[in-house]
Design a protein around this motif. Structure first.
Motif, PDB file in Angstrom:
ATOM      1  N   GLU A 191       9.068   5.702  -4.402  1.00  0.00           N
ATOM      2  CA  GLU A 191       8.103   4.619  -4.630  1.00  0.00           C
ATOM      3  C   GLU A 191       6.796   5.112  -5.230  1.00  0.00           C
ATOM      4  O   GLU A 191       5.909   4.321  -5.528  1.00  0.00           O
ATOM      5  N   ASP A 193       4.101   6.324  -7.810  1.00  0.00           N
ATOM      6  CA  ASP A 193       3.773   6.172  -9.233  1.00  0.00           C
ATOM      7  C   ASP A 193       3.458   7.561  -9.779  1.00  0.00           C
ATOM      8  O   ASP A 193       2.371   8.101  -9.552  1.00  0.00           O
ATOM      9  N   GLN A 194       4.416   8.121 -10.487  1.00  0.00           N
ATOM     10  CA  GLN A 194       4.259   9.499 -10.972  1.00  0.00           C
ATOM     11  C   GLN A 194       3.197   9.609 -12.066  1.00  0.00           C
ATOM     12  O   GLN A 194       2.643  10.687 -12.291  1.00  0.00           O
ATOM     13  N   HIS A 196       0.264   7.413 -12.482  1.00  0.00           N
ATOM     14  CA  HIS A 196      -1.110   7.125 -12.062  1.00  0.00           C
ATOM     15  C   HIS A 196      -1.400   7.534 -10.620  1.00  0.00           C
ATOM     16  O   HIS A 196      -2.558   7.498 -10.197  1.00  0.00           O
ATOM     17  N   THR A 201       3.155  -0.393  -7.656  1.00  0.00           N
ATOM     18  CA  THR A 201       2.456  -0.849  -8.857  1.00  0.00           C
ATOM     19  C   THR A 201       1.315  -1.784  -8.444  1.00  0.00           C
ATOM     20  O   THR A 201       1.032  -1.942  -7.263  1.00  0.00           O
ATOM     21  N   LYS A 204      -2.608  -2.235  -6.192  1.00  0.00           N
ATOM     22  CA  LYS A 204      -2.298  -0.963  -5.558  1.00  0.00           C
ATOM     23  C   LYS A 204      -3.284  -0.687  -4.415  1.00  0.00           C
ATOM     24  O   LYS A 204      -4.484  -0.638  -4.626  1.00  0.00           O
ATOM     25  N   ALA A 257      -2.812  -0.705 -11.975  1.00  0.00           N
ATOM     26  CA  ALA A 257      -2.049   0.480 -11.559  1.00  0.00           C
ATOM     27  C   ALA A 257      -2.844   1.767 -11.711  1.00  0.00           C
ATOM     28  O   ALA A 257      -2.497   2.785 -11.106  1.00  0.00           O
TER      29      ALA A 257
END
Length: 674
Positions: A191, A193-194, A196, A201, A204, A257
Motif C-alpha cells: 500500500e 506510495d513508492q 511520493h 493515494t 493522504k 498525493a
C-alpha cells in the motif's frame, strides 16, 4: 425548543453556532425528552471547530433564515462537538457506514425521538449540486417520510440498531505471533506510495500506526523495503506542504498525493503521534530533519497549544477570515517585500513563484529540494523563516479551540516526555508533567474518575476508554522520564477504574463507554484505530508494561485477554488494527533495560543516555537506585551495582545480560536486539 441554547455551552465549536437562527440544543436528557414529548424527529449535526466543511455548511444552511425556519418547524435540532462526545460520534458514524455512506464531518443524521438513527449523510449543499441533494430538499423529504412512512422508518431503525449492537461483539481468536505480524507487514508494504511516500493515494493521512508497524518489521527482519517506506514517508511529510515550515507542526492531512496541499487545520493528536514516530526513527537514523521537526513541533505546542492552566489545547482552525489556508499561504510579492534581497534564495528552496503552487498562492515546501544544504545556506534560510514568521504573526489568526481533551493530552504528554528523554530536553518533560498535573487536578472527579473535556473552568462529559488508555501510557512515560512512584500509582488507579466500569466480563475487552454513561443506544467495543489509536490496542502495551514494572501477572493476563478478544478481527481487516498489532508485539517480546546506580553518577547518566540512542519500540527502562529492589520474579531481580559501579542489564523475556558498565558495549548489546 423555542431558542438556540448553545450560548450556555463551553465548546468553541458549539459556541460558533450560538447565533445561528437554528434553535440548536445540546445533547442532553432534557433535549431527548423534549423531542419525545413533541413527537418530532431529531436532526443531529456533529462537527468540530477546525472543520472546514462544517464552516461551509453552517454558512450556507444554518445561517440561512429560510432553511433554519424549516429546521425549527420540522425537527428538534441537536448540535454535538465530536471532540467532546466521541462516544456519540462513533455510534452515528457507524450508523452512517451501515447505510452504505462514507463517514466524515459534518455528520448529519436523522434520528427518532429516542435517538435511534434512520437516515443520514455528511455535508449537504443548500441546493442540489455536485450530485448531492440540496439540504432544503433533504429536510422536506425526511420530514415527509417520518410522517407518512413510519413502518419503513421502523424497519430501518430496527436493522441499524441491531447492527450497532453487534459492534460490541468482535470476532475472537488466538494469540498473534511473529509470523502473522510479518505477513501483515508484507501486505501493508504493497500500500506504500513508492513515488511520493506514505500510505495510499490522495487524500493522504500520516497513518503513523501503520508506519510504526512497518518500522517494527524492519527491526525484526532487517529487510530494507520496510525501513525505506518509513523514511520516505517521514521525509516527504517533513519537507512537504503538510508541514508548517515557519511555525512548526503538521496539518491533519494532505489533499494531494505529493504532500503539498494540506487541509490546513492542525490537530494536537496528529502532532503527538508524528513526534512519537519521528523520535523512534531518529534513534536509529540520526536524521537532522527529524530532530529539527520534533523540536519545532514541540516548540509550536509550547508556544501556541499550551493553555495558561497547563493543559494542551485541541486544534487550530483551517480557516481565517472565512478562507481556508489564508493564514499560511503567500504571494511572491509578499515574500519579496519581507525578505528583500534574500528572497531569491528562499524562493528557490521553498517553491515560491509568481504563479504559485496552489490557487495562485504559494504553500511553502521543500519537496523539490529536500536535501540539507551547506551550513551557511541553512542558516540563511533559517533567518528568512524567522522574518516571515514575524510577518505572519501580524495576520488574522485561525481560530483556536482551547478545550483540553483527556485522550489527546495523553498522546502529547507521552510524546513530549519520551522525546525529552531521548533528546535530553528537560523543558519538554516539564511541559508534559504540567499537562499531566492539570488533568489530574482539574479533569478528575472526587472518586477518581476522569472527565473527557475541560474548558472555561468546567470539566465535562464522560471519559472513554481512549482517555484512560492514553493517560495511563502518558503516566508510564513520565514514570520512566522522571522516576518516583506517583505516576505508576496513578496508572494503576486508572486501570482499576477501567476494570470496574469498562471491562466486558462476558466477552472480554474494554467497552468504549463506561457502564454508567447515559443515553447511548449502543456500547461499542473495538480495537480499530480512528483518527486516534484505539484504547484497547493501547492498553495491551500499558498492561504489558505494568506487569513488568509491578511483577503482577494479572496485568499480563488481562493484556492477553484483550488480544484474544479482538485477534479474530485480524483475518477480517487488519488495516485499522495497527495499535493492537504493535502493542501485541510489545506484549510478546518485551525488552527490559534495568540501570542500577545513583542518578547523579556520571556513569549512570551515560548508560541511560546510551539507551535512548537505540530505536527500541518494545523498550521499558527501569532506573534503580542502589539498594532498591525489583519485583520478585523480575529477570533482573537481585542484580545491582557491579564492582561498586553503575551497571545496565538488558533483559529479553526471562533472560538478562551480564552487567554492562561501558556505554559502547551497551550500545552494541542493544544493536543486537530484534
Amino acid at each position: 425548543m423555542d431558542r438556540n441554547r448553545l450560548g450556555e455551552e463551553t465548546s468553541p465549536y458549539l459556541l460558533q453556532h450560538k447565533d445561528n437562527p437554528v434553535h440548536w440544543q445540546p445533547w442532553s436528557e432534557q433535549t431527548l425528552a423534549a423531542a419525545k414529548a413533541a413527537g418530532k424527529p431529531i436532526l443531529l449535526s456533529v462537527g468540530y471547530a477546525a472543520c472546514h466543511w462544517c464552516h461551509v455548511m453552517a454558512h450556507e444552511s444554518f445561517e440561512d433564515p429560510q432553511i433554519a425556519a424549516r429546521m425549527n418547524e420540522l425537527f428538534v435540532n441537536i448540535k454535538v462537538d465530536r471532540e467532546e462526545r466521541p462516544d456519540l460520534d462513533a455510534i452515528y458514524q457507524h450508523a452512517l457506514a451501515l447505510l452504505g455512506e462514507q463517514g466524515g464531518w459534518p455528520l448529519t443524521m436523522f434520528l427518532t425521538p429516542d435517538g435511534e438513527p434512520f437516515w443520514g449523510g455528511t455535508y449537504f449543499p443548500p441546493q442540489s449540486r455536485w450530485g448531492r441533494p440540496g439540504f432544503a430538499q433533504v429536510l422536506e423529504a425526511i420530514s415527509n417520510a417520518y410522517a407518512q412512512e413510519r413502518d419503513k422508518i421502523a424497519k430501518n431503525v430496527a436493522a441499524l440498531c441491531g447492527a450497532l449492537q453487534r459492534l460490541g461483539q468482535p470476532q475472537r481468536g488466538d494469540a498473534i505471533g511473529r509470523e502473522q505480524l510479518d505477513r501483515i507487514a508484507e501486505r501493508l508494504l504493497r500500500e506504500v506510495d513508492q513515488l511520493h511516500g506514505g500510505i495510499g493515494t490522495a487524500p493522504k493521512f500520516p497513518q503513523t500506526g501503520i508506519l510504526e508497524l512497518l518500522w517494527r518489521a524492519w527491526r525484526r527482519t532487517r529487510q530494507p523495503p520496510y525501513r525505506d517506506a518509513v523514511v520516505k514517508a517521514l521525509d516527504a511529510m517533513g519537507q512537504g506542504g503538510i508541514y508548517d515550515h515557519l511555525g512548526g507542526g503538521f496539518a491533519r492531512y494532505s489533499t494531494d498525493a505529493r504532500w503539498l496541499v494540506p487541509h490546513f487545520e492542525k490537530m494536537l493528536y496528529d502532532n503527538a503521534e508524528l513526534v512519537e514516530l519521528m523520535t523512534l526513527v531518529w534513534q536509529e537514523t540520526g536524521s537532522p530533519l527529524y530532530r529539527d521537526r520534533i523540536a519545532e513541533t514541540l516548540g509550536w505546542v509550547s508556544r501556541e497549544m499550551a493553555t495558561p492552566q497547563g493543559g494542551f489545547a485541541s486544534s487550530l482552525d483551517a480557516d481565517s477570515e472565512h478562507e481556508e489556508g489564508k493564514f499560511y499561504v503567500w504571494s511572491e510579492a509578499e515574500i519579496d517585500a519581507v525578505l528583500g534581497e534574500r528572497s531569491a534564495l528562499f524562493k528557490r528552496f521553498y517553491d515560491v513563484s509568481a504563479q504559485g503552487n496552489w490557487e495562485e498562492k504559494n504553500i511553502l515546501n521543500r519537496s523539490s529540494m529536500p536535501e540539507r544544504a551547506d551550513d551557511a545556506t541553512e542558516r540563511e534560510l533559517a533567518a528568512c523563516r524567522v522574518l516571515l514568521f514575524r510577518a505572519r504573526e501580524r495576520r488574522v489568526r485561525p481560530g483556536w479551540d482551547d478545550k483540553v481533551l483527556a485522550d489527546w493530552n495523553g498522546l502529547m504528554i507521552a510524546a513530549a516526555a519520551n522525546a525529552g528523554s531521548v533528546f535530553e530536553q528537560p523543558p519538554w518533560i516539564e511541559s508534559a508533567q504540567r499537562a499531566f498535573d492539570f488533568v489530574c487536578a482539574h479533569m478528575t472527579t472526587p472518586d477518581g474518575r476522569l472527565l473527557h473535556s475541560w474548558r472555561a473552568g468546567r470539566a465535562r462529559h464522560p471519559a472513554s476508554v481512549d482517555d484512560y488508555a492514553n493517560l495511563c501510557r502518558a503516566a508510564l512515560s513520565l514514570h520512566e522520564a522522571v522516576g518516583g512512584e506517583t505516576f505508576l500509582a496513578q496508572a494503576r488507579s486508572w486501570v482499576a477504574v477501567l476494570d470496574r466500569h469498562y471491562w466486558d466480563a462476558a466477552g472480554g475487552g474494554y467497552f468504549f463507554a463506561a457502564n454508567d454513561t447515559g443515553r447511548l443506544i449502543a456500547r461499542a467495543k473495538t480495537a480499530a484505530d480512528s483518527p486516534v489509536p484505539a484504547g484497547n490496542g493501547t492498553l495491551v502495551g500499558v498492561l504489558a508494561r505494568l506487569a513488568i514494572l509491578t511483577g503482577e501477572e494479572a496485568y499480563r493476563r488481562r493484556a492477553e485477554a484483550i488480544v484474544e478478544t479482538f485477534s479474530g478481527e485480524v483475518a477480517r481487516n487488519f488495516f485499522p488494527l495497527a495499535s493492537l498489532l504493535n502493542n501485541t508485539e510489545l506484549l510478546e517480546n518485551p525488552l527490559q533495560i534495568v540501570i542500577v546506580g545513583a542518578t547523579d553518577d556520571p556513569l549512570f547518566r551515560s548508560l541511560r543516555r546510551t539507551v535512548y540512542k537505540a530505536s527500541l519500540p518494545n523498550r521499558t527502562v527501569v532506573s534503580l537506585a542502589p539498594g532498591d529492589r525489583l519485583p520478585a520474579g523480575h529477570p533482573a531481580s537481585g542484580k545491582g551495582l557491579f564492582e561498586g559501579k553503575p551497571a545496565a542489564y538488558v533483559c529479553e523475556g526471562p533472560v538478562c545480560s551480564l552487567p554492562v558498565t561501558d556505554p559502547e558495549t551497551l550500545l552494541e548489546t542493544l544493536a543486537r536486539v530484534r
